[in-house]
Design a protein around this motif. Structure first.
Motif, PDB file in Angstrom:
ATOM      1  N   ILE A 231       0.848  -1.195   0.000  1.00 38.79           N
ATOM      2  CA  ILE A 231       0.000   0.000   0.000  1.00 38.79           C
ATOM      3  C   ILE A 231       0.881   1.241   0.000  1.00 38.79           C
ATOM      4  O   ILE A 231       1.888   1.306   0.713  1.00 38.79           O
ATOM      5  N   VAL A 232       0.482   2.228  -0.802  1.00 40.61           N
ATOM      6  CA  VAL A 232       1.178   3.510  -0.894  1.00 40.61           C
ATOM      7  C   VAL A 232       0.353   4.570  -0.175  1.00 40.61           C
ATOM      8  O   VAL A 232      -0.877   4.594  -0.297  1.00 40.61           O
ATOM      9  N   VAL A 233       1.012   5.447   0.559  1.00 40.18           N
ATOM     10  CA  VAL A 233       0.342   6.500   1.325  1.00 40.18           C
ATOM     11  C   VAL A 233       0.858   7.860   0.875  1.00 40.18           C
ATOM     12  O   VAL A 233       2.068   8.089   0.829  1.00 40.18           O
ATOM     13  N   ALA A 252      -9.614   9.672   6.972  1.00 38.83           N
ATOM     14  CA  ALA A 252     -10.228  10.785   7.695  1.00 38.83           C
ATOM     15  C   ALA A 252      -9.252  11.935   7.876  1.00 38.83           C
ATOM     16  O   ALA A 252      -9.661  13.098   7.977  1.00 38.83           O
ATOM     17  N   GLU A 253      -7.948  11.626   7.904  1.00 36.30           N
ATOM     18  CA  GLU A 253      -6.930  12.679   8.075  1.00 36.30           C
ATOM     19  C   GLU A 253      -6.572  13.370   6.771  1.00 36.30           C
ATOM     20  O   GLU A 253      -5.919  14.415   6.784  1.00 36.30           O
ATOM     21  N   GLY A 254      -6.964  12.798   5.627  1.00 40.70           N
ATOM     22  CA  GLY A 254      -6.702  13.429   4.343  1.00 40.70           C
ATOM     23  C   GLY A 254      -5.726  12.695   3.450  1.00 40.70           C
ATOM     24  O   GLY A 254      -5.641  12.988   2.253  1.00 40.70           O
ATOM     25  N   SER A 255      -4.953  11.754   3.984  1.00 46.12           N
ATOM     26  CA  SER A 255      -4.030  10.981   3.150  1.00 46.12           C
ATOM     27  C   SER A 255      -4.815  10.069   2.206  1.00 46.12           C
ATOM     28  O   SER A 255      -5.906   9.594   2.537  1.00 46.12           O
ATOM     29  N   PHE A 256      -4.246   9.820   1.037  1.00 44.30           N
ATOM     30  CA  PHE A 256      -4.782   8.802   0.143  1.00 44.30           C
ATOM     31  C   PHE A 256      -3.988   7.526   0.312  1.00 44.30           C
ATOM     32  O   PHE A 256      -2.756   7.553   0.468  1.00 44.30           O
ATOM     33  N   LEU A 257      -4.696   6.395   0.298  1.00 45.57           N
ATOM     34  CA  LEU A 257      -4.067   5.085   0.242  1.00 45.57           C
ATOM     35  C   LEU A 257      -4.288   4.525  -1.152  1.00 45.57           C
ATOM     36  O   LEU A 257      -5.411   4.531  -1.664  1.00 45.57           O
ATOM     37  N   ALA A 276       4.982  -0.373  -6.087  1.00 47.06           N
ATOM     38  CA  ALA A 276       4.446   0.926  -5.658  1.00 47.06           C
ATOM     39  C   ALA A 276       4.157   1.815  -6.864  1.00 47.06           C
ATOM     40  O   ALA A 276       3.143   2.530  -6.898  1.00 47.06           O
ATOM     41  N   ALA A 277       5.025   1.763  -7.858  1.00 41.31           N
ATOM     42  CA  ALA A 277       4.810   2.571  -9.064  1.00 41.31           C
ATOM     43  C   ALA A 277       3.548   2.141  -9.795  1.00 41.31           C
ATOM     44  O   ALA A 277       2.777   2.982 -10.296  1.00 41.31           O
ATOM     45  N   ASP A 278       3.300   0.832  -9.858  1.00 36.38           N
ATOM     46  CA  ASP A 278       2.085   0.329 -10.512  1.00 36.38           C
ATOM     47  C   ASP A 278       0.837   0.793  -9.763  1.00 36.38           C
ATOM     48  O   ASP A 278      -0.170   1.177 -10.387  1.00 36.38           O
ATOM     49  N   LEU A 279       0.880   0.750  -8.418  1.00 39.71           N
ATOM     50  CA  LEU A 279      -0.264   1.200  -7.628  1.00 39.71           C
ATOM     51  C   LEU A 279      -0.527   2.684  -7.856  1.00 39.71           C
ATOM     52  O   LEU A 279      -1.680   3.112  -7.970  1.00 39.71           O
ATOM     53  N   ARG A 297       5.081   7.368   2.353  1.00 38.65           N
ATOM     54  CA  ARG A 297       5.574   6.046   2.740  1.00 38.65           C
ATOM     55  C   ARG A 297       4.803   4.977   1.968  1.00 38.65           C
ATOM     56  O   ARG A 297       3.753   5.242   1.394  1.00 38.65           O
ATOM     57  N   PHE A 298       5.356   3.792   1.963  1.00 38.13           N
ATOM     58  CA  PHE A 298       4.601   2.628   1.498  1.00 38.13           C
ATOM     59  C   PHE A 298       5.121   1.417   2.238  1.00 38.13           C
ATOM     60  O   PHE A 298       6.236   1.408   2.748  1.00 38.13           O
TER      61      PHE A 298
END
Length: 367
Positions: A231-233, A252-257, A276-279, A297-298
Motif C-alpha cells: 500500500i502507498v500512502v 479521515a486525516e486526508g491521506s490517500f491510500l 508501488a509505481a504500478d499502484l 511512505r509505502f
C-alpha cells in the motif's frame, strides 16, 4: 487465575472475538505477541467491501453481507463504550472500470450475487454519471459499479477501540505475550507464556499465520499461508474523495491510500518500488489530479490466506472448548466476530452460520 476464555492473537479477529465474548459477562484474556508478529491488522486497506464478496461461494457471501449490515452497530457501540471514532464511513463503494468489458464483468458479479440470494444494491454508472459523482475523473475511466452498502474504516482506530473496550469492560489485554505452548488440562487449557502459565476454560486461536504452529497442539488444523499486499500512502490533501474504492481511498486525516497488490513471496513483508509505481499509476488513471500529491511512505503486509480464500471457524473434536478462527477479511467481518462468534464461543459452541467453514473441507480423503 483461570479465565472463562483465553484468546491467542491480539489483532482484529482476536480482539473482536474477545470483546464480543466479554460483553456476555465472560472473563477474557487477550494475548498479543507484540511487534515481532506479522501484523495484518495494522497493514491493510480498511475496506468493508461487499459488492462481489463471496461470488460463487454463497455461505461466505451471506456471512459477509450480514457483517456489512452489523457494521453501523459495531461502530456505534465502540464509540459509546470508548469515546473513540473508528473512522467508519458508509459513503458507498466504487469499483472503477477502464473498459466496457470490465463493466460487463461487474454486471455479471451482480447477476451471480442475486442468483445465490444475495441482497445488495449495485448501480452501474457511465462516465457522465460518474463524473458528476467524482469530479476530475481520469479520461481512461469508462464507468464504475457503485454500492451504497460498502464502507471504510481506519484499521488502527478500530483495533485500538476493540482493545480499549475489552479492557474498559473488565477484560485483560496482555501485549508482548508470546505463546510457546498450549496444553489441554482438566477443566480447560494451560497456555505457556514468558510471564508464566495462563489458564482458560476455553481457548481461541486467532493468531493469524502463527496459528499453523499452535493448532496441532489442540487437535486443530490451520492451513494458512502468507500473501503480501503493498500500500502507498500520500501526504494529506484536502478532503475530496469520501468513497471506498477498489484501488484507492482517502482517510479521515486526508491521506490517500493506493492499493493493493497480491504477491506470493513467502514471509517477506518488504516492499518493491516497481509495485508501488504500478499502484500509483492505477490511482492516477482514476484521479489524475493526485499527481502533485507527495508519497510519504509505502509498506508491505502479509494477509492470512487459506487454500480456498474462505475463513476457518472450528471447534476441536479432540479437545472440546478449543476453537480456531481465521480469515483474510478481518475488517469486513469484525462485526460478526464481535456480535456472533465471540458470544457463541463464550456460550460453548459456534453459530450454525459458520458450519461450512471447518478445516475438514481441505481433507482430500473426506471428499
Amino acid at each position: 487465575m483461570t479465565y472463562d476464555l483465553v484468546v491467542v492473537g491480539g489483532g482484529l479477529i482476536g480482539a473482536a472475538i474477545a470483546w464480543g465474548a466479554s460483553r456476555t459477562g465472560a472473563s477474557v484474556a487477550l494475548l498479543d505477541e507484540g511487534d515481532v508478529a506479522y501484523r495484518a491488522s495494522r497493514g491493510n486497506f480498511g475496506l468493508i467491501w461487499l459488492q462481489g464478496k463471496g461470488v460463487g461461494k454463497p455461505a461466505y457471501m451471506h456471512w459477509s453481507l450480514r457483517a456489512g449490515c452489523l457494521w453501523k452497530d459495531l461502530a456505534g457501540e465502540l464509540h459509546a463504550a470508548t469515546g473513540l471514532d473508528t473512522g467508519w464511513r458508509q459513503t458507498g463503494g466504487l469499483h472503477f472500470c477502464f473498459s466496457e468489458a470490465e463493466l460487463d464483468k461487474r454486471r455479471d458479479v451482480l447477476a451471480r450475487t442475486q442468483a445465490d440470494g444475495g441482497e445488495i444494491t449495485m448501480q452501474f454508472l457511465d462516465r457522465t454519471a460518474l463524473g458528476d459523482l467524482v469530479p476530475g475523473i481520469g479520461p481512461e475511466v469508462v464507468g464504475a459499479s457503485f454500492s451504497p452498502e460498502d464502507s471504510h474504516v481506519s484499521p488502527l482506530y478500530l483495533l485500538r477501540a476493540l482493545q480499549q473496550a475489552l479492557q474498559d469492560g473488565g477484560g485483560s489485554y496482555r501485549p508482548g505475550t508470546a505463546v510457546a505452548e498450549i496444553r489441554p488440562e482438566a477443566g480447560g487449557f494451560a497456555v505457556a507464556t514468558p510471564a508464566g502459565p495462563l489458564h482458560g476454560r476455553r481457548i481461541v486461536l486467532a493468531a493469524g499465520l502463527g496459528s499453523a504452529r499452535l493448532a496441532p497442539q489442540l487437535g486443530l488444523s490451520m492451513p494458512v499461508e502468507p500473501e503480501r499486499g503493498q500500500i502507498v500512502v500520500t501526504e494529506r490533501v484536502r478532503p475530496c474523495f469520501p468513497y471506498a474504492a477498489n484501488c484507492l481511498r482517502q482517510t479521515a486525516e486526508g491521506s490517500f491510500l493506493f492499493g493493493s497488490s497480491h504477491e506470493k513471496v513467502g514471509f517477506d513483508d518488504g516492499t518493491q518500488v516497481t509495485t508501488a509505481a504500478d499502484l500509483c499509476a492505477t490511482a492516477l488513471r482514476v484521479l489524475p489530479g493526485l499527481e502533485s500529491a507527495g508519497v510519504v511512505r509505502f509498506w508491505g503486509s502479509l494477509r492470512v490466506m487459506t487454500p480456498d480464500g474462505l475463513p476457518i471457524y472450528e471447534e476441536s473434536s479432540r479437545y472440546p472448548g478449543a476453537f480456531a478462527a481465521t480469515c483474510h477479511s478481518g475488517v469486513t467481518l469484525a462485526s460478526v466476530h464481535a456480535f456472533d462468534i465471540g458470544p457463541a464461543i463464550a456460550a460453548g459452541a459456534l453459530p450454525a452460520a459458520v458450519a461450512s467453514f471447518g478445516s475438514g473441507r481441505f481433507d482430500v480423503q473426506a471428499h
